[in-house]
Design an enzyme around this catalytic site. Structure first.
Site, PDB file in Angstrom:
ATOM      1  CG  HIS A 169      -2.160   0.670   0.952  1.00  0.00           C
ATOM      2  ND1 HIS A 169      -2.310   1.800   0.370  1.00  0.00           N
ATOM      3  CD2 HIS A 169      -3.394   0.338   1.476  1.00  0.00           C
ATOM      4  CE1 HIS A 169      -3.590   2.561   0.241  1.00  0.00           C
ATOM      5  NE2 HIS A 169      -4.070   1.370   0.873  1.00  0.00           N
ATOM      6  CD  GLU A 387     -11.440  -2.886 -23.732  1.00  0.00           C
ATOM      7  OE1 GLU A 387     -11.277  -4.250 -23.782  1.00  0.00           O
ATOM      8  OE2 GLU A 387     -12.299  -2.314 -23.593  1.00  0.00           O
TER       9      GLU A 387
END
Length: 446
Positions: A169, A387
């Site tokens: 993180h 995508e």
């Protein structure tokens, strides 16, 4: 209303995963050896985040072809994201955590499962077995040489596959990780970066001298920082917990917005009404004490709150926890519109000066977000919209751990369309029963 609760399904306990290859991936070009400054926001979130991205079979992209393209794309990505090939390091002089951009690399794993995607069932339901789809590097590298990024590609018998990421993180928050995925997908398609990353964490450095101008009741103060300590909301629970996936349709959310208007016509956001609804249910599901104070925490993106705003490609952590607090009696008896207003006020509190004050506080005291429930939203991060050459993900989710004080919000696209959201809750059985009852009761009340 269209509200429903997904009953606990019979989960596949063993995905029958076999690891075939584990390798270290290095930047495709030489990178500068340097130490990357970490902000006071970065240095608090030293834990790993595990995410799984599922894909249906694509006749033009076998899992083997996807592995080749991903491996090359990751090598190229590590040139600009040079810190991702580095290692966490404690500066002996400043005693600050930083990233040694030493090009030691990320880890790439190729695996296969004897299961078909359809055998796993509802991907939206939190399945602990998804941990088989991410790879922990403790067995592969030395304890002092742990990577900040590991990518495991697991193929299924049906031709579908899963990309399992483990990322520190400290490297990314949800939005910057989404940008990283967009860029990785672009590279896999032989296209340029969608957004050039900005790796300068000094943009969120503390002021000199630090000026703490607010009380920051949402933070617990630590005068020292023991190794590995986390705040209570991040701690995994040893209690027996029930999991539930509660669904809110778009009709339900609209109904909550109408309730939130109260005596005014003020516009309430979907996030604010959902958060207020969850807060009331969570607080009142615990043993009731009218005078007990309940504090809800929720993430606010500070990129646009700062003056000047952070660059679009900012690659670090730029999210802070806002809060709202009320007694259980207030949560039970107040108008819903008032609860929504408190959540709204918590978000609006995040001005440029408030954000700078939190960052400066981190220079004076170590501390962590402190409250009895944290709402973590994956609802609008957009992982499912990335995508890739082989298409968009079928579903994306974290590997869910036993954390009873974190409630997760997800888009419902993986479980029957784009209508509404999924709310993942883990609570002790008696509290879960009460939570569900309150959830439906408050939603359907006039």
């Amino acid at each position: 209303m269209g509200t429903s609760c997904v009953e606990s399904p019979s989960l596949v306990q063993d995905l029958k995963v076999t690891i075939h290859e584990t390798s270290t991936i290095f930047p495709s070009k030489e990178t500068e050896k340097k130490y990357l400054f970490l902000s006071n926001i970065d240095k608090v979130v030293t834990f790993d985040v595990d995410t799984v991205h599922f894909f249906s079979a694509n006749k033009d992209f076998s899992p083997q072809k996807v592995a080749e393209k991903l491996k090359k794309a990751l090598e190229d990505a590590l040139v600009c994201y040079d810190f991702l090939a580095g290692r966490l390091s404690l500066n002996p002089e400043t005693k600050r955590l930083e990233i040694d951009c030493n090009a030691k690399g990320a880890v790439f794993v190729v695996a296969s499962s004897e299961r078909k995607l359809i055998e796993i069932g509802d991907l939206a339901y939190p399945n602990p077995a998804f941990a088989h789809l991410v790879h922990k590097s403790e067995d592969f590298l030395k304890p002092t040489d742990l990577p900040l990024c590991t990518l495991q590609l697991t193929s299924f018998e049906c031709g579908g596959f899963a990309m399992g990421f483990t990322t520190s993180h400290t490297a990314f928050d949800g939005l910057s990780f989404k940008t990283f995925l967009d860029n990785l997908a672009a590279l896999a398609a032989n296209k340029p970066f969608a957004v050039i990353p900005c790796n300068d964490r000094h943009l969120l450095a503390a002021r000199s001298p630090p000026r703490v101008t607010f009380p920051h009741l949402e933070l617990i103060q630590l005068d020292y920082l023991p190794t590995g300590i986390e705040s209570s909301v991040f701690d995994a629970s040893n209690e027996e917990l029930d999991f539930r996936v509660l669904k809110l349709t778009s009709e339900d959310i609209l109904s909550l917005k109408e309730k939130a208007k109260g005596s005014t016509n003020a516009r309430a956001t979907g996030f604010n009404v959902i958060t207020a609804h969850i807060w009331r249910c969570k607080a009142l599901s615990a043993p009731y004490d009218p005078n007990r104070s309940s504090t809800i925490l929720f993430a606010v993106d500070i990129r646009s709150k700062l003056n000047p705003p952070l660059p679009k490609g900012f690659a670090g952590n730029a999210v802070l926890t806002a809060y709202a607090a009320a007694t259980c009696e207030e949560l039970e008896k107040s108008e819903f519109s008032r609860l929504v207003e408190m959540v709204k006020e918590g978000a609006e509190r995040m001005s440029d000066e408030y954000v700078r004050s939190i960052i400066d506080r981190g220079e004076v005291h170590d501390g962590f977000p402190h409250g009895d429930v944290l709402v973590s939203t994956w609802w609008r991060l957009g992982f499912e919209e990335v995508e890739y050459p082989w298409g968009k993900p079928k579903y994306c989710c974290p590997v869910v751990h036993h954390r009873k004080d974190i409630i997760l919000l997800f888009p419902s696209f993986g479980a029957g369309g784009n209508d509404g959201i999924n709310i993942i809750v883990a609570l002790p059985p008696k509290e879960m029963q009460k939570f569900e009852t309150l959830f439906h009761m408050f939603l359907n009340s006039v």
